[in-house]
Motif scaffolding. Structure first.
Motif, PDB file in Angstrom:
ATOM      1  N   UNK A 159       6.140   0.609  10.597  1.00  0.00           N
ATOM      2  CA  UNK A 159       4.908  -0.083  10.863  1.00  0.00           C
ATOM      3  C   UNK A 159       4.886  -0.896  11.938  1.00  0.00           C
ATOM      4  N   UNK A 160       6.134  -1.552  12.067  1.00  0.00           N
ATOM      5  CA  UNK A 160       6.226  -2.382  13.291  1.00  0.00           C
ATOM      6  C   UNK A 160       6.241  -1.420  14.753  1.00  0.00           C
ATOM      7  N   UNK A 161       6.817  -0.264  14.556  1.00  0.00           N
ATOM      8  CA  UNK A 161       6.834   0.328  15.884  1.00  0.00           C
ATOM      9  C   UNK A 161       5.556   1.010  16.144  1.00  0.00           C
ATOM     10  N   UNK A 162       4.740   1.119  15.195  1.00  0.00           N
ATOM     11  CA  UNK A 162       3.189   1.737  15.546  1.00  0.00           C
ATOM     12  C   UNK A 162       2.281   0.479  15.381  1.00  0.00           C
ATOM     13  N   UNK A 163       2.741  -0.632  15.367  1.00  0.00           N
ATOM     14  CA  UNK A 163       1.577  -1.696  15.268  1.00  0.00           C
ATOM     15  C   UNK A 163       0.570  -1.625  14.212  1.00  0.00           C
ATOM     16  N   UNK A 164       1.292  -1.246  12.906  1.00  0.00           N
ATOM     17  CA  UNK A 164       0.471  -0.900  11.807  1.00  0.00           C
ATOM     18  C   UNK A 164       0.978  -2.311  10.735  1.00  0.00           C
ATOM     19  N   UNK A 165       0.192  -2.167   9.860  1.00  0.00           N
ATOM     20  CA  UNK A 165       0.753  -3.154   8.479  1.00  0.00           C
ATOM     21  C   UNK A 165       1.092  -2.045   7.539  1.00  0.00           C
ATOM     22  N   UNK A 166       1.821  -2.508   6.723  1.00  0.00           N
ATOM     23  CA  UNK A 166       2.317  -1.727   5.360  1.00  0.00           C
ATOM     24  C   UNK A 166       2.142  -2.246   4.213  1.00  0.00           C
ATOM     25  N   UNK A 167       1.832  -1.951   3.204  1.00  0.00           N
ATOM     26  CA  UNK A 167       2.001  -2.381   1.682  1.00  0.00           C
ATOM     27  C   UNK A 167       2.841  -1.282   0.890  1.00  0.00           C
ATOM     28  N   UNK A 168       3.605  -1.809   0.117  1.00  0.00           N
ATOM     29  CA  UNK A 168       4.625  -0.823  -0.750  1.00  0.00           C
ATOM     30  C   UNK A 168       4.654  -1.164  -2.117  1.00  0.00           C
ATOM     31  N   UNK A 169       3.863  -0.202  -2.774  1.00  0.00           N
ATOM     32  CA  UNK A 169       3.584  -0.929  -4.484  1.00  0.00           C
ATOM     33  C   UNK A 169       4.544  -0.051  -5.249  1.00  0.00           C
ATOM     34  N   UNK A 170       5.395  -0.423  -6.042  1.00  0.00           N
ATOM     35  CA  UNK A 170       5.959   0.337  -7.135  1.00  0.00           C
ATOM     36  C   UNK A 170       5.066   0.622  -8.257  1.00  0.00           C
ATOM     37  N   UNK A 171       5.086   1.897  -8.416  1.00  0.00           N
ATOM     38  CA  UNK A 171       4.373   2.621  -9.631  1.00  0.00           C
ATOM     39  C   UNK A 171       4.829   3.288 -10.879  1.00  0.00           C
ATOM     40  N   UNK A 172       6.250   3.516 -10.551  1.00  0.00           N
ATOM     41  CA  UNK A 172       6.837   4.094 -11.635  1.00  0.00           C
ATOM     42  C   UNK A 172       8.364   3.980 -11.514  1.00  0.00           C
ATOM     43  N   UNK A 173       9.177   3.807 -12.779  1.00  0.00           N
ATOM     44  CA  UNK A 173      10.406   3.737 -12.720  1.00  0.00           C
ATOM     45  C   UNK A 173      11.191   4.440 -13.837  1.00  0.00           C
ATOM     46  N   UNK A 174      11.905   5.440 -13.622  1.00  0.00           N
ATOM     47  CA  UNK A 174      12.742   5.856 -14.902  1.00  0.00           C
ATOM     48  C   UNK A 174      14.206   5.948 -14.494  1.00  0.00           C
TER      49      UNK A 174
END
Ligand code: HGY
Ligand code: MN
Ligand code: MN
Length: 415
Positions: free
Chosen positions: A309-324
């Motif tokens: 994201x930093x390298x491409x001038x982007x924002x990034x959101x990371x959401x956990x949606x499952x854990x087994x």
């Protein structure tokens, strides 16, 4: 040696495969879709036709029950799932459910009186169209509010699905069973991998099931005119997403042996030929048999996303949606499966499962085991998923044999 009725089993298997069947020979039965509901209704009809009790719990798990002679006896669960992935195969889940039903009918026909009840159960949403292991997590008390708040299929889809079938979110937990009411869990399933076929082995005895984590990732840049925006000033979310997909594979192959990772879906917005994408939505999943490796891989993937994201001038959101969590299966159950296969003269191999299963949930509360049968070419989650019918019948007979052993005493594990 009691054996299933192969013709009756085949008739059920073929009838089930036709529900949501696709032209390519697979099935399309995502959770709570028309085909999934039709398959569940069919299952209850077959249970009733066999004179078995039909039961649906607060999480929508569908069961056929062969009661024990004595009231209040524990229940040995034999299960799997009737839901499928999109455009999946007709063996994944379906084989285990029809084999479980056939085992109950065979015991009933033989007029065997067991000290346990036998229950063939179809768990809700094993594949995670909505949550993943929804029904088996409800049975084991593992369905936390956090899981329901940010499920893999999205909260709106979950609520709409529950409403469609008349299930109440706040009642799902009522499906929980007291562990003491269970005598164990057995599941027949296709291997979904190449090992048994490559080694020429008829029966797989599953030692453990991998852990898995799912994340929704969103890269945000700036939509722009595809013709007038110079390449050096773009904030192209699609470029960041593509770099991430390549980076995920490179990272896992280089530094995380035994783990796997997949970006199974990418959606770019606005999605036109002539607009630089301002948004990229990705579905990331990664698996490992080792919890510590999952933690390390999760940290590395999150760092990769932020770095790109930093390298491409982007924002990034990371959401956990499952854990087994990675899960070991019960040695006593594995031994019973081994003996059942041996009594049938079938070759066996102990192996881990790279696929997730409801047994992963049940193992937390009751001794659980899985029986694998070979998958042609190791193919699964595809319409051409295939297991030879002889192998299916072998698996059903091993399921029956192991169930008779585990169900022959009320407390099969206090030996
Ligand atoms: O995704 C899996 O491993 C399983 O098929 N639910
Ligand atoms: Mn599957
Ligand atoms: Mn499955």
């Amino acid at each position: 040696m009691l054996r299933v009725d192969p013709d009756r089993l085949r008739a059920d298997f073929d009838a089930l495969a036709a529900i949501g069947g696709t032209a390519a020979g697979g099935v399309n039965r995502p959770t709570f879709g028309d085909a999934h509901l039709a398959a569940r209704a069919w299952f209850l009809e077959r249970a009733a036709a066999a004179g078995l009790e039909a039961h649906v719990d607060a999480a929508g798990n569908h069961s056929a029950v062969l009661p024990a002679a004595a009231a209040g006896a524990p229940t040995l669960l034999l299960g799997s799932h009737l839901d499928s992935v999109l455009d999946g195969g007709r063996f994944d889940g379906g084989l285990g459910v029809v084999a479980a039903l056939e085992a109950l009918r065979t015991v009933q026909d033989a007029r065997l009186e067991l000290p346990v009840a036998l229950e063939a159960i179809d768990f809700t949403d094993e594949e995670g169209t909505l949550v993943g292991l929804l029904g088996s997590w409800a049975v084991t008390g593992a369905l936390s509010p956090e899981v329901l708040r940010a499920p893999r299929g999205g909260r709106d889809a979950l609520l709409a699905g529950l409403a469609r079938v008349g299930l109440a979110e706040e009642r799902l937990a009522d499906a929980r069973r007291e562990p003491g009411s269970l005598a164990g869990y057995l599941e027949l399933h296709i291997e979904q991998g190449p090992v048994l076929e490559r080694k020429g082995v008829e029966i797989g005895i599953v030692t453990g099931i991998v852990g898995s984590r799912s994340f929704r990732i969103r890269f945000a840049g700036a939509a722009a005119h595809a013709g007038t925006t110079p390449m050096d000033v773009r904030r192209d979310a699609g470029l960041g997403a593509a770099a991430f997909v390549v980076g995920v594979r490179e990272l896992v192959v280089r530094a995380y042996p035994g783990a796997v990772a997949t970006v199974g879906n990418i959606r770019l917005e606005p999605g036109g030929f002539n607009v630089v994408p301002g948004l990229a939505h990705l579905a990331l999943e990664f698996r490992s048999p080792d919890a510590a490796q999952l933690d390390a891989l999760e940290a590395a993937l999150v760092a990769l996303a932020h770095g790109l994201a930093d390298a491409h001038g982007l924002e990034v959101e990371i959401e956990p949606v499952g854990r087994w969590e990675p899960t070991s299966l019960d040695p006593a159950v594995r031994a019973a499966i081994e003996r059942a296969a041996g009594a049938l003269g079938l070759s066996t191999l102990e192996l881990p499962s790279g696929a997730g299963h409801d047994a992963q949930a049940l193992a937390a509360v009751t001794p659980s085991g899985m029986i694998f049968v070979p998958s042609r070419g190791g193919v699964s989650h595809r319409p051409d998923e295939y297991t030879a019918w002889e192998d299916c019948v072998n698996g059903a007979n091993v399921l029956l044999g192991a169930a008779l052993e585990l169900g022959s005493s009320e407390c099969p594990f206090q030996q």
